[in-house]
Design an enzyme around this catalytic site. Structure first.
Site: not given
Ligand code: 7TS
Length: 409
Positions: A121, A198, A201, A224, A364
């Site tokens: 990501h 990371d 997910q 999430k 992303c």
């Molecule tokens: N890493 C992964 C694997 C992600 O899926 C996401 C967000 C992030 C980092 C960033 O997370 P945040 O909470 O700091 O924004 N992924 C997604 C997605 O797949 N669709 O919208 C956000």
């Protein structure tokens, strides 16, 4: 607990969108929130809203107990040794940036290498690009195999004695693949590199044991995993965090402030400058209680079943490209796809008219899109409240989309 009982706990699911019952298949972007979390926030703001760690008054003490109690819940949730290793952040992005800016800037220099993969990501790419720019270190990418998985042989080839940081996602938000983090961490450590994970997910969907994985850092987001937006976690091994400098300076994180020099509080507070995310942390604590009551193993098994069902059903649609491994054993609960001759935004728009929420775009992960040779894709992602019926509706919606566009052209 049966699925209908679980669904009842998510008030938002009980509504119509564009005249159809809502089918929410975008939990990888953000999950819905159960009443337990909504009520914990409501209770905090109605009954004990107050700042933490400062006053002796009753509400302040209650808020501090709620905030620090949530930290202990997170510690247990990922099996960290100590709450000193649990830092509250705004989310995965902030957590990864903290490691990059603090550990990365201080420990890397020219000749050192950072290893990430093509499936990362943007949040796990750009902070390392910045570290490379500031320190002169080199950013290296682990290749992917044809089905989008990472091979340990490639990890052994790419990670060298020059590698100082390996940073990999545990579950891909596009391919759904589950990476062998424990094995990758072992290879990283054999080369004296630190392992950053990371977990955006993975943490919502499966049991994580940071001691068993032996990762040095883990980042994840509350939103999430049924918690509010604006709260996330950085786990770090105490011996590393102790040596690291904070990246945000100001109130809350200090011990003594002089005119020209100051000292910091001990862990974990030295990394939590300013009034912390009190309501968010309390909400995250409630979300963890909720997820643990249902059971992470059950949640993982449920999503696995849904992914298998979705793969089977979706692959029967002619002209469908599904990204990532077709072996359901290698996958978590999401399916990313494209339909011949229909732009994914059009797919998402037609599905939305049916009340079905999916995400379309680059998710992303632009380097991965390049690797997939796709400018954009559509993605259906599942969580504990989804059913096989949701997937049947998705498949019917996709068939309709295909028919609609074949009539248009
Ligand atoms: N890493 C992964 C694997 C992600 O899926 C996401 C967000 C992030 C980092 C960033 O997370 P945040 O909470 O700091 O924004 N992924 C997604 C997605 O797949 N669709 O919208 C956000």
């Amino acid at each position: 607990m049966n699925i209908q009982d679980i669904r009842q706990m998510f008030p938002i699911l009980n509504q119509e969108v564009n005249g159809n019952p809502l089918v929410y298949l975008d939990s990888a972007a953000t999950s819905q929130k159960p009443v337990q979390v909504i009520e914990a926030l409501d209770q905090y703001y109605r009954e004990y809203n107050s700042n933490v760690h400062r006053g002796v008054h009753t509400l302040g003490t209650k808020a501090t107990d709620g905030y620090e109690g949530a930290r202990e819940k997170v510690r247990k949730f990922i099996h960290a040794k100590s709450t000193e290793e649990i830092i509250f952040t705004r989310g995965t992005t902030t957590a990864l940036n903290t490691v990059a800016m603090s550990y990365g800037h201080a420990n890397l220099s020219e000749g050192d290498e950072i290893v990430i993969s093509y499936m990362e990501h943007h949040s796990n790419i750009i902070p390392w690009q910045q570290v490379a720019k500031h320190t002169g270190a080199t950013l290296k990418y682990l290749p992917l195999q044809e089905d989008g998985t990472i091979s340990l042989d490639d990890v052994r080839q790419t990670v060298t004695a020059n590698t100082k940081i390996v940073s990999i996602m545990q579950v891909s938000n596009v391919l759904g693949v589950m990476n062998p983090i424990k094995d990758i961490a072992k290879i990283a450590h054999e080369n004296d590199a630190v392992m950053v994970v990371d977990g955006a997910q993975s943490a919502p969907h499966m049991k994580i044991d940071v001691q068993d994985l032996d990762c040095d850092f883990l980042a994840f987001s509350g939103h999430k995993m049924c918690a509010p937006t604006g709260i996330g976690v950085l786990y770090g091994k105490k011996e590393l965090l102790e040596k690291m400098e904070p990246v945000e300076f100001g109130g809350e994180m200090i011990d003594f402030v002089g005119l020209y020099e100051s000292t910091w509080k001990e862990l974990p507070w030295k990394f939590e400058g300013g009034t912390p995310i009190i309501a968010g942390a309390i909400g995250l604590g409630a979300a963890i209680d909720f997820l643990e009551e249902i059971g992470l193993d059950q949640i993982e098994a449920h999503e696995h079943k849904l992914a298998k069902y979705a793969l089977e059903k979706m692959s029967t649609i002619e002209g469908m490209t599904i990204y990532g491994p077709m072996d359901p054993e290698k996958r978590a609960g999401l399916v990313t796809f494209n339909m011949d001759d229909v732009h994914p935004h059009d797919v998402a728009t037609v599905l939305d008219a049916e009340g079905i929420a999916v995400r379309a775009g680059h998710h992303c992960a632009q380097p991965l899109m390049k690797w997939l040779k796709a400018s954009a894709t559509a993605r259906a992602s599942f969580y504990l409240y989804n059913t096989e019926e949701d997937i049947d509706k998705l498949v019917n919606g996709l068939v309709k989309t295909k028919e609609y566009f074949s009539n248009v052209f």
